[in-house]
Design an enzyme around this catalytic site. Sequence first.
Site, PDB file in Angstrom:
ATOM      1  N   ASP A  11       0.880  -1.250  -0.170  1.00 16.32           N
ATOM      2  CA  ASP A  11       0.022   0.149  -0.069  1.00 16.32           C
ATOM      3  C   ASP A  11       0.895   1.191   0.009  1.00 16.32           C
ATOM      4  O   ASP A  11       2.247   1.095   0.140  1.00 16.32           O
ATOM      5  CB  ASP A  11      -0.848  -0.051   1.230  1.00 16.32           C
ATOM      6  CG  ASP A  11      -1.995   1.259   1.239  1.00 16.32           C
ATOM      7  OD1 ASP A  11      -2.445   1.618   0.241  1.00 16.32           O
ATOM      8  OD2 ASP A  11      -2.016   1.946   2.470  1.00 16.32           O
ATOM      9  N   SER A  12       0.342   2.323  -0.200  1.00 21.77           N
ATOM     10  CA  SER A  12       1.223   3.598  -0.207  1.00 21.77           C
ATOM     11  C   SER A  12       1.680   3.882   1.174  1.00 21.77           C
ATOM     12  O   SER A  12       2.461   4.861   1.454  1.00 21.77           O
ATOM     13  CB  SER A  12       0.290   4.585  -0.726  1.00 21.77           C
ATOM     14  OG  SER A  12      -1.164   4.881   0.174  1.00 21.77           O
ATOM     15  N   CYS A  74      -3.833  -0.938  -1.970  1.00 20.70           N
ATOM     16  CA  CYS A  74      -4.203   0.474  -2.440  1.00 20.70           C
ATOM     17  C   CYS A  74      -4.995   0.583  -3.330  1.00 20.70           C
ATOM     18  O   CYS A  74      -4.820  -0.021  -4.489  1.00 20.70           O
ATOM     19  CB  CYS A  74      -2.843   1.070  -2.681  1.00 20.70           C
ATOM     20  SG  CYS A  74      -2.983   2.715  -3.110  1.00 20.70           S
ATOM     21  N   GLU A 153      -5.493   8.921   9.724  1.00 25.01           N
ATOM     22  CA  GLU A 153      -3.972   8.547  10.046  1.00 25.01           C
ATOM     23  C   GLU A 153      -3.652   9.051  11.220  1.00 25.01           C
ATOM     24  O   GLU A 153      -2.866   8.850  12.266  1.00 25.01           O
ATOM     25  CB  GLU A 153      -3.071   9.363   9.105  1.00 25.01           C
ATOM     26  CG  GLU A 153      -3.038   8.582   7.776  1.00 25.01           C
ATOM     27  CD  GLU A 153      -2.005   8.008   7.176  1.00 25.01           C
ATOM     28  OE1 GLU A 153      -0.614   8.721   7.180  1.00 25.01           O
ATOM     29  OE2 GLU A 153      -1.707   7.220   6.226  1.00 25.01           O
ATOM     30  N   CYS A 185     -11.390   3.093  -0.632  1.00 22.29           N
ATOM     31  CA  CYS A 185      -9.912   3.482   0.010  1.00 22.29           C
ATOM     32  C   CYS A 185      -9.567   2.756   1.314  1.00 22.29           C
ATOM     33  O   CYS A 185     -10.195   2.387   1.980  1.00 22.29           O
ATOM     34  CB  CYS A 185      -9.999   4.958   0.347  1.00 22.29           C
ATOM     35  SG  CYS A 185      -8.576   5.707   1.007  1.00 22.29           S
ATOM     36  N   HIS A 187      -7.994   3.755   3.975  1.00 24.54           N
ATOM     37  CA  HIS A 187      -8.234   4.215   5.294  1.00 24.54           C
ATOM     38  C   HIS A 187      -9.528   3.884   5.678  1.00 24.54           C
ATOM     39  O   HIS A 187      -9.982   4.195   6.668  1.00 24.54           O
ATOM     40  CB  HIS A 187      -7.833   5.522   5.092  1.00 24.54           C
ATOM     41  CG  HIS A 187      -6.215   5.765   5.040  1.00 24.54           C
ATOM     42  ND1 HIS A 187      -5.623   5.121   4.072  1.00 24.54           N
ATOM     43  CD2 HIS A 187      -5.267   6.185   5.989  1.00 24.54           C
ATOM     44  CE1 HIS A 187      -4.234   5.289   4.207  1.00 24.54           C
ATOM     45  NE2 HIS A 187      -4.001   6.082   5.395  1.00 24.54           N
TER      46      HIS A 187
HETATM   47  N1  DGL Z   1      -3.797   3.803   0.090  1.00 21.71           N
HETATM   48  C1  DGL Z   1      -4.459   4.821  -0.661  1.00 21.71           C
HETATM   49  C2  DGL Z   1      -5.849   4.270  -1.336  1.00 21.71           C
HETATM   50  O1  DGL Z   1      -6.500   3.281  -0.963  1.00 21.71           O
HETATM   51  C3  DGL Z   1      -4.989   6.047  -0.033  1.00 21.71           C
HETATM   52  C4  DGL Z   1      -3.926   6.863   0.741  1.00 21.71           C
HETATM   53  C5  DGL Z   1      -3.141   7.464  -0.580  1.00 21.71           C
HETATM   54  O2  DGL Z   1      -3.761   8.502  -1.116  1.00 21.71           O
HETATM   55  O3  DGL Z   1      -1.967   7.198  -0.842  1.00 21.71           O
HETATM   56  O4  DGL Z   1      -6.429   4.865  -2.225  1.00 21.71           O
END
Ligand code: DGL
Length: 285
Positions: A11-12, A74, A153, A185, A187
Amino acid sequence: MGDNRPIGVFDSGIGGLTVVHELFNHLPNESIVYFGDTARVPYGSKSPDVVKKFGLQDILFLLGKNVKLVIAACHTVSSIALDELNQIFHLPILGVVEPGVKAAAKATKNGKIGVIGTRGTVSSRAYETKLAKISADIQVFPQACPLFVPLAEEGWLDNEITRSIARIYLDPLKEKGIDTLILGCTHYPLLKKIIAEVLGPDVTIIDSAEETAKLVARRLSLLNLEREENGSVQHKFFVSDIPHQFREIGERFLGTDLGNVTRIDIEGEMSDTASDALKIVPPIK
Ligand code: DGL
């Protein structure tokens, strides 16, 4: 015959731990190697080309760890780049869009589905495209919710500011009469309580993380890649910046000791390991 190699998840940043949490629940016998690109987060506001490049490097890193399957946890990568990434690599790369789409199509009664995600995810129209393939009668109402990521976060999961922002984002979807909402997403499952409260009891919330874990379980079984139960499970976590912060938040969220979280230089490592990693890709698709 099982396959004891780990599952790779990337993931990011920290958000993909929502998928890891569900993997722990649904596949407790599988080892996981996680990479969180904490140096380059957020992906959601980057251009499609940059997101593709990052996704490619993240997968190459995981291949270097000898994973048997990769989960692009992600949504931004899954929405923008999954098809192309699957054409490059010979091992299964599963995304988080498809499982959420299928569950939402099943759940909706009035055919009105809301999708919330990053700007990148919403601009890609990946959810609309996939839902249209299932039924022409489904209407999709997308909404980018960029402030949800920093709120999650920050751990602001249940307070008045988060509630007000949720109302601003979600009231328009409520007015459209959606009966199903996809959390598009990583999060957003953390904010599920407030999202559910704002939308009310008549809207079914689809948590893509859980649906993804179920899909992974089915795919492992189909491909005969399930782990043999007698070995010990070992999870490893890697990030591209500030490992102690990832460890702190991650342990709070997963309720378990993450062990050593190792920092890697994702750009640097990839130039060294990319060619080796490509050689070990198993032809199982
Ligand atoms: N992990 C990203 C997503 O699910 C969210 C956070 C980001 O913008 O990197 O799209």
